[in-house]
Write a protein that holds these residues in place. Structure first.
Motif, PDB file in Angstrom:
ATOM      1  N   VAL A 163      49.776  32.471  37.003  1.00 23.43           N
ATOM      2  CA  VAL A 163      49.916  32.377  38.458  1.00 23.43           C
ATOM      3  C   VAL A 163      48.578  32.721  39.098  1.00 23.43           C
ATOM      4  N   PRO A 164      48.339  32.277  40.342  1.00 26.11           N
ATOM      5  CA  PRO A 164      47.087  32.614  41.016  1.00 26.11           C
ATOM      6  C   PRO A 164      47.123  34.016  41.602  1.00 26.11           C
ATOM      7  N   CYS A 165      45.976  34.485  42.000  1.00 26.73           N
ATOM      8  CA  CYS A 165      45.880  35.741  42.755  1.00 26.73           C
ATOM      9  C   CYS A 165      46.117  35.416  44.229  1.00 26.73           C
ATOM     10  N   ASN A 166      47.199  35.936  44.768  1.00 29.45           N
ATOM     11  CA  ASN A 166      47.495  35.634  46.170  1.00 29.45           C
ATOM     12  C   ASN A 166      46.739  36.553  47.130  1.00 29.45           C
ATOM     13  N   ARG A 167      46.046  37.557  46.597  1.00 34.83           N
ATOM     14  CA  ARG A 167      45.191  38.432  47.399  1.00 34.83           C
ATOM     15  C   ARG A 167      43.845  38.553  46.714  1.00 34.83           C
ATOM     16  N   ASP A 230      37.665  51.197  51.185  1.00 35.44           N
ATOM     17  CA  ASP A 230      38.418  50.168  50.474  1.00 35.44           C
ATOM     18  C   ASP A 230      38.952  50.771  49.173  1.00 35.44           C
ATOM     19  N   ASP A 231      40.282  50.909  49.079  1.00 29.10           N
ATOM     20  CA  ASP A 231      40.887  51.510  47.889  1.00 29.10           C
ATOM     21  C   ASP A 231      40.693  50.650  46.639  1.00 29.10           C
ATOM     22  N   THR A 232      40.628  49.328  46.805  1.00 30.76           N
ATOM     23  CA  THR A 232      40.467  48.453  45.643  1.00 30.76           C
ATOM     24  C   THR A 232      39.108  48.647  44.993  1.00 30.76           C
ATOM     25  N   ALA A 233      38.072  48.675  45.807  1.00 30.10           N
ATOM     26  CA  ALA A 233      36.717  48.821  45.280  1.00 30.10           C
ATOM     27  C   ALA A 233      36.308  50.284  45.130  1.00 30.10           C
ATOM     28  N   GLY A 339      51.278  42.150  40.921  1.00 25.38           N
ATOM     29  CA  GLY A 339      50.433  43.324  40.764  1.00 25.38           C
ATOM     30  C   GLY A 339      49.406  43.246  39.654  1.00 25.38           C
ATOM     31  N   GLU A 340      49.314  42.100  38.960  1.00 21.18           N
ATOM     32  CA  GLU A 340      48.271  41.948  37.940  1.00 21.18           C
ATOM     33  C   GLU A 340      46.913  41.841  38.639  1.00 21.18           C
ATOM     34  N   ARG A 341      45.871  42.397  38.013  1.00 24.37           N
ATOM     35  CA  ARG A 341      44.560  42.438  38.645  1.00 24.37           C
ATOM     36  C   ARG A 341      43.495  41.782  37.765  1.00 24.37           C
TER      37      ARG A 341
END
Length: 407
Positions: A163-167, A230-233, A339-341
């Protein structure tokens, strides 16, 4: 195109970026006698001077002027594709779009002027579909690393997760480079256009402004307009000056690919500024500085002062040393609905706006002339939807731009 025609013609070969593109092509295709290209501009003496500088007396010169439609038509009839560096495009770009569209000639450029792209779509896309002209704006640092970077990330996500990354968040980790007079001229032209037509502000605020008519997925898009964490980075971030263009190009790619990135796809861009108090101060400092610069360009009195005493004039730009010492490192953080990254990295080995852009634009033109089959229909495309993996391969092999995954 005649049998003895050119693969590409560089229109605006005497401009700052045009000269860089020509120098790159002169070296890149020095031993390739099958690849034919020419330089075009309005002043023969300046064209001859550029040809002398790049050391290629065998390269043909074509005299053509954006104010002379007949000369543009004659140019188009000699080539498979036109690579235009004649900006600001909102002031000088439309005549070549019209000529390419009418003659069915492929075209690419390095514009970042979203409002102009919107105008060209409304005026010429229907005709381009009829004549078969493939029109591809934004083939420089605006917006190849972003658009092809998201494409690369989504290809990997499909293979790994199905599946694609939707975010997706694009973050500029590091960058060194300078402005040219052409970039400044584009900014000031936009500021003047906004003053004449305040409704342009609504267009610029619309993340789907250059998507096909009626396209509205109903997804609220994030936008980084202030310093924040930014919590992701795991770092502080600040606004990225090129986000306005890049975000809209990426959204158009999703729309043209029938939402291959997901119906609920969200995308934004920002600068990574570091962690802790130092990162926080840097993020706020850059935000204030960027806001002050944009305000200064927007107001006529301060714009005049900046143009006279601070900003480079048209035709000026970073020195060869600055271009060679420049670089950029971009990260794309992707997350699927489950939730896969996945994280991708795009890096360039030269100043992003010029040293790297000239190579990216040259390879985009070559890809357009050599790699895109005649079965691909005409119309306005994005780099990701027309070039995709073919241009990524060219950039990695020849142009010092790398795409890889960071696990």
């Amino acid at each position: 195109m005649p049998a003895n025609g050119y693969d590409i013609v560089i229109f605006g070969a005497t401009s700052f970026v045009g000269q860089l593109v020509c120098a790159y092509l002169a070296q890149r295709y020095e031993a390739d006698g099958d690849f034919r290209w020419a330089m075009a501009g309005r002043t023969p003496a300046k064209l001859e001077r550029v040809r002398d500088q790049i050391g290629r007396p065998d390269i043909d010169l074509i005299v053509a002027d954006a104010q002379d439609p007949a000369s543009l038509t004659a140019l188009c009839e000699q080539t498979r594709a036109v690579v235009s560096t004649v900006g600001p495009y909102a002031l000088y770009g439309e005549p070549m779009i019209a000529a390419c569209t009418e003659t069915g000639t492929d075209y690419c450029d390095l514009t970042g002027e979203v409002h102009w792209i919107k105008q060209m779509l409304s005026r010429y896309e229907a005709r381009a579909r009829q004549t078969g002209a493939r029109i591809v704006p934004c083939c420089g640092f605006d917006s190849l690393p972003s658009d092809l970077g998201v494409h690369f990330l989504q290809q990997a996500a499909g293979q790994r997760f199905g599946v694609p990354c939707n975010r997706v968040k694009m973050r500029v980790k590091a960058m060194r480079g300078g402005f040219s007079g052409g970039t400044v001229a584009s900014m000031t032209a936009l500021a003047k256009a906004l003053r004449r037509d305040p409704s342009l502000r609504r267009e610029l605020a619309n993340p789907y402004s250059i998507c096909p008519p009626g396209y509205d997925p109903g997804v609220r898009q994030p936008s980084v307009r202030a310093a924040r964490y930014d919590d992701t980075a795991n770092a502080w971030i600040a606004p990225f000056i090129m986000a306005t263009t890049n975000e809209r190009v990426v959204q158009r790619s999703n729309a043209l690919s029938e939402q291959a990135y997901g119906r609920d796809f969200q995308y934004d861009e920002a600068m990574l500024m570091g962690r802790g108090i130092k990162g926080r101060m840097a993020a706020h400092g850059l935000t204030l500085g960027l806001g002050g610069f944009l305000l200064g360009v927007a107001l006529a009195p301060t714009r005049a002062v900046l143009e006279r005493f601070v900003l480079p004039a048209p035709g000026e730009g970073p020195s060869p040393e600055a271009q060679a010492n420049g670089f950029y490192d971009i990260r794309l953080f992707g997350r699927t609905a489950d939730g896969e990254r996945l994280t991708a990295r795009v890096r360039g080995d030269r100043d992003p706006g010029y040293g790297s852009t000239c190579k990216m634009l040259g390879e985009a033109g070559a890809c357009l002339a050599r790699d895109i089959g005649s079965e691909v229909p005409g119309g306005f495309w994005t780099p990701a939807t027309l070039f995709g993996d073919a241009l990524i391969e060219r950039l990695q092999t020849h142009a010092g731009v790398s795409f890889d995954l960071v696990d």
